[in-house]
Design an enzyme around this catalytic site. Sequence first.
Site, PDB file in Angstrom:
ATOM      1  N   ALA A   1       0.834  -1.203   0.000  1.00 55.15           N
ATOM      2  CA  ALA A   1       0.000   0.000   0.000  1.00 55.15           C
ATOM      3  C   ALA A   1       0.863   1.245   0.000  1.00 55.15           C
ATOM      4  O   ALA A   1       2.057   1.183   0.279  1.00 55.15           O
ATOM      5  CB  ALA A   1      -0.913   0.009   1.222  1.00 55.15           C
ATOM      6  N   ASN A   2       0.240   2.366  -0.333  1.00 57.37           N
ATOM      7  CA  ASN A   2       0.882   3.670  -0.167  1.00 57.37           C
ATOM      8  C   ASN A   2       0.386   4.285   1.134  1.00 57.37           C
ATOM      9  O   ASN A   2      -0.697   3.948   1.594  1.00 57.37           O
ATOM     10  CB  ASN A   2       0.441   4.611  -1.294  1.00 57.37           C
ATOM     11  CG  ASN A   2       1.157   4.332  -2.596  1.00 57.37           C
ATOM     12  OD1 ASN A   2       1.642   3.245  -2.830  1.00 57.37           O
ATOM     13  ND2 ASN A   2       1.211   5.337  -3.428  1.00 57.37           N
ATOM     14  N   ARG A   3       1.149   5.198   1.676  1.00 54.77           N
ATOM     15  CA  ARG A   3       0.680   5.952   2.835  1.00 54.77           C
ATOM     16  C   ARG A   3      -0.362   6.960   2.364  1.00 54.77           C
ATOM     17  O   ARG A   3      -0.079   7.792   1.518  1.00 54.77           O
ATOM     18  CB  ARG A   3       1.820   6.754   3.450  1.00 54.77           C
ATOM     19  CG  ARG A   3       2.756   5.975   4.298  1.00 54.77           C
ATOM     20  CD  ARG A   3       3.727   6.922   4.970  1.00 54.77           C
ATOM     21  NE  ARG A   3       4.959   6.228   5.289  1.00 54.77           N
ATOM     22  CZ  ARG A   3       5.100   5.364   6.285  1.00 54.77           C
ATOM     23  NH1 ARG A   3       4.075   5.105   7.097  1.00 54.77           N
ATOM     24  NH2 ARG A   3       6.241   4.769   6.498  1.00 54.77           N
TER      25      ARG A   3
END
Length: 225
Positions: free
Chosen positions: A29-31
Amino acid sequence: GVPQVLAGRKVVITAGPTHEPIDPVRYIANRSSGKQGYALAEAARDAGAEVVLVSGPVNLPAPPGVRVMSVETAREMAEAVEAALPCDIFIAAAAVADWRAQSDAAQKIKKGSDGPPMLALVENPDILAGVARRVAQRPPLVVGFAAETEHVLDHARVKLAKKGCDLIVANDVGAGSEVMGGAENSVVLVSRDGEQAWPRLPKSEVARRLIAHIAGLRPDGETAR
Ligand code: C5P
């Protein structure tokens, strides 16, 4: 009351991260907290728009009066956006994972004696570029975000052209910016007309101003006079 500058218009907004499964318990995931995208949905709603919010997994309540389509992966997000079209304004505020694991293991990958597993990645669809490059049902106004840690303006100008969108909202998420997950944002708007830098503001205020700015734009991205 808020000026109803988007009355009768439909706005589709992506927000939050995407989660790309590796196995049943792990993901890439991305932040992203989703705060800026949710604030935009609320501001568009307050301006009288019909709003569809295509949201990845976030810890935020669904904004009242907004249709939320909850998704997990980039491919699900792309499908939901597709289903939400046509619209007048598309805003891509999501932090979509650029890659996903080539195979999503059916069972939890176990730690073995031959060291860590190799993770093969494949590219995810670029949702923003896909919408901006549509021939049929290309929304009249397509807005993207650019979260960069360096050379923010240069990257934003390149992104505007590469994605084919009308406006890029660029922000510096580099170390010390506290933009990621924070309540404030400082953005630079980049269009074919040029740039304008805004002061550091609460994300709700960035959203309010951005919606007002967008409402004053003609479909080709030039400022209406
Ligand atoms: O290329 P980059 O990820 O930096 O571009 C950011 C912009 O593109 C954001 O508006 C983001 O929502 C959008 N994007 C997308 N689909 C992707 C990657 C990025 O819509 N797969």
